[in-house]
Write an enzyme that holds these catalytic residues in place. Structure first.
Site, PDB file in Angstrom:
ATOM      1  N   MET A  52       0.809  -1.213   0.000  1.00  9.18           N
ATOM      2  CA  MET A  52       0.000   0.000   0.000  1.00  9.18           C
ATOM      3  C   MET A  52       0.845   1.267   0.000  1.00  9.18           C
ATOM      4  O   MET A  52       0.318   2.371   0.064  1.00  9.18           O
ATOM      5  CB  MET A  52      -0.943   0.023   1.205  1.00  9.18           C
ATOM      6  CG  MET A  52      -0.269   0.235   2.558  1.00  9.18           C
ATOM      7  SD  MET A  52       0.891  -1.070   3.068  1.00  9.18           S
ATOM      8  CE  MET A  52      -0.203  -2.479   3.115  1.00  9.18           C
ATOM      9  N   TYR A  53       2.169   1.121  -0.065  1.00 13.36           N
ATOM     10  CA  TYR A  53       3.064   2.279  -0.083  1.00 13.36           C
ATOM     11  C   TYR A  53       3.204   2.778  -1.509  1.00 13.36           C
ATOM     12  O   TYR A  53       4.181   2.499  -2.199  1.00 13.36           O
ATOM     13  CB  TYR A  53       4.426   1.912   0.481  1.00 13.36           C
ATOM     14  CG  TYR A  53       4.462   1.760   1.987  1.00 13.36           C
ATOM     15  CD1 TYR A  53       3.323   1.966   2.763  1.00 13.36           C
ATOM     16  CD2 TYR A  53       5.636   1.414   2.634  1.00 13.36           C
ATOM     17  CE1 TYR A  53       3.363   1.830   4.137  1.00 13.36           C
ATOM     18  CE2 TYR A  53       5.686   1.291   4.015  1.00 13.36           C
ATOM     19  CZ  TYR A  53       4.544   1.497   4.761  1.00 13.36           C
ATOM     20  OH  TYR A  53       4.581   1.373   6.121  1.00 13.36           O
ATOM     21  N   GLY A  54       2.226   3.527  -1.945  1.00 12.90           N
ATOM     22  CA  GLY A  54       2.176   3.995  -3.317  1.00 12.90           C
ATOM     23  C   GLY A  54       0.955   3.429  -4.011  1.00 12.90           C
ATOM     24  O   GLY A  54       0.258   2.556  -3.478  1.00 12.90           O
ATOM     25  N   LYS A  83       4.696  -5.294   3.924  1.00 18.40           N
ATOM     26  CA  LYS A  83       3.364  -5.231   4.543  1.00 18.40           C
ATOM     27  C   LYS A  83       2.308  -5.309   3.448  1.00 18.40           C
ATOM     28  O   LYS A  83       2.461  -4.716   2.388  1.00 18.40           O
ATOM     29  CB  LYS A  83       3.205  -3.945   5.335  1.00 18.40           C
ATOM     30  CG  LYS A  83       4.026  -3.930   6.625  1.00 18.40           C
ATOM     31  CD  LYS A  83       3.776  -2.681   7.424  1.00 18.40           C
ATOM     32  CE  LYS A  83       4.442  -1.477   6.794  1.00 18.40           C
ATOM     33  NZ  LYS A  83       5.907  -1.564   6.755  1.00 18.40           N
TER      34      LYS A  83
END
Length: 329
Positions: A52-54, A83
């Site tokens: 979910m980082y981006g 994650k």
């Protein structure tokens, strides 16, 4: 003895890959790769990112795929922790979502890098942790991922998860502004069970870089303006803690960030945990070199910091209420 995590030797400091954070990101993947390469050269071989980082087409996994396309020889040198299993409305540890998340990561990496640790992004209150861990254990047994991590879990959740399958690492916020894991049983459980504790936001979202002196230092659209500790009514109170810690850094002739990271590492001795690894996010080579400089605190300095923390308490919760609810602490 050299510390290990996921059956590999690990450096004293890890590296937080680009994410949906308050930090400006490198202008290109090529710039990011330079930062990552320098971090690895200096011994930061635990790389922490997230699905979910981006956006879906440009997150940590895509950056990793790009990096290892350039440097395939580094794939065996890095411990990758990812994650995932986030949902549209919060954590989703359901079997369907966990499988979809892991498979997505494997697809994006395309065999160029191995997911050493897969962590559900927060604890899903609607799915028993035993169910989530059972699904991930299938991937470990199949050799598709190396191990299982947890994020923002409490001691009871950690023990329940570990009873289903050995947990490799626990990722929690730990810094001079956020010391809860040292007192709420999480660090103690990690020590007992032989689990590494990964400390995210070890510089407390910029407070411990010394670069934030007033709210005017934050751009108008900076996400930190939503966080309780940056609110106008407590900002000056939290700045007092920064100023107190800066005195020790000045005496040591090191930066505040270096002092803060050294304090996190020193907690391995204080808590008895086998391994505590801070994972500062870095977007420039200069910042990597600053954060990975060899700085150690003496027992006297650790005690002086403890006195400062007792005399100058932190004001405000870690997260806005809309996000605080997802922390299982």
């Amino acid at each position: 003895m050299t510390p290990t995590i996921a059956n590999r030797s690990v450096g004293p400091i890890g590296f937080g890959l680009m994410g949906l954070t308050w930090r400006p990101q490198p202008s290109s993947y090529d710039d990011a790769v330079k930062v990552m390469k320098r971090a690895l050269d200096l011994g930061a071989n635990l790389w922490n990112g997230g699905e979910m980082y981006g956006p879906p087409n440009a997150n940590s996994l895509h950056l990793l795929e790009y990096y290892f396309t350039q440097y395939p020889e580094d794939s065996d040198k890095v411990i990758i922790s990812i994650k995932g299993a986030a949902g549209a409305h919060g954590p989703d540890g359901s079997p369907e979502n966990v499988r979809a998340s892991v498979e997505n990561g494997l697809k994006i990496l395309d065999g160029k890098a191995f997911i050493s640790i897969f962590e559900p992004a927060r604890i899903d209150p609607n799915t028993p942790i035993e169910t989530t861990i059972s699904i991930l254990s299938e991937y470990v047994k199949a050799g598709k991922i190396g191990g299982i991590g947890l994020t923002e879990c409490n001691e009871q959740t950690l023990r329940r998860a570990h009873a289903i399958h050995p947990i490799t690492a626990v990722e929690v916020e730990l810094s001079l502004f956020s010391t809860n894991p040292l007192h709420n049983g999480v660090a103690e459980a990690c020590a007992e069970l032989g689990i590494a504790l990964v400390a995210y936001s070890p510089l407390s979202r910029g407070w411990l870089t010394g670069q934030v002196r007033s709210l005017d230092d934050l751009p108008a659209d900076d996400i930190r303006r939503l966080f309780p500790r940056f609110q106008p009514e407590v900002f000056h109170l939290n700045l007092r803690l920064v100023e107190g810690l800066e005195q020790i850094a000045a005496e040591k002739k090191v930066t505040l960030a270096q002092t803060a990271l050294a304090w996190v590492r020193a907690q391995s001795r204080a808590s008895g945990a086998p391994l505590i690894i801070p994972i500062p996010g870095c977007t420039t080579v200069a910042r990597v070199e600053e954060n990975l400089a060899s700085v150690e605190l003496t027992a006297e300095e650790v005690e002086r910091i403890a006195v400062i923390l007792e005399e100058i308490p932190v004001h405000g919760k870690r997260y806005p209420e809309m996000w605080e609810q997802y922390n299982d602490l």
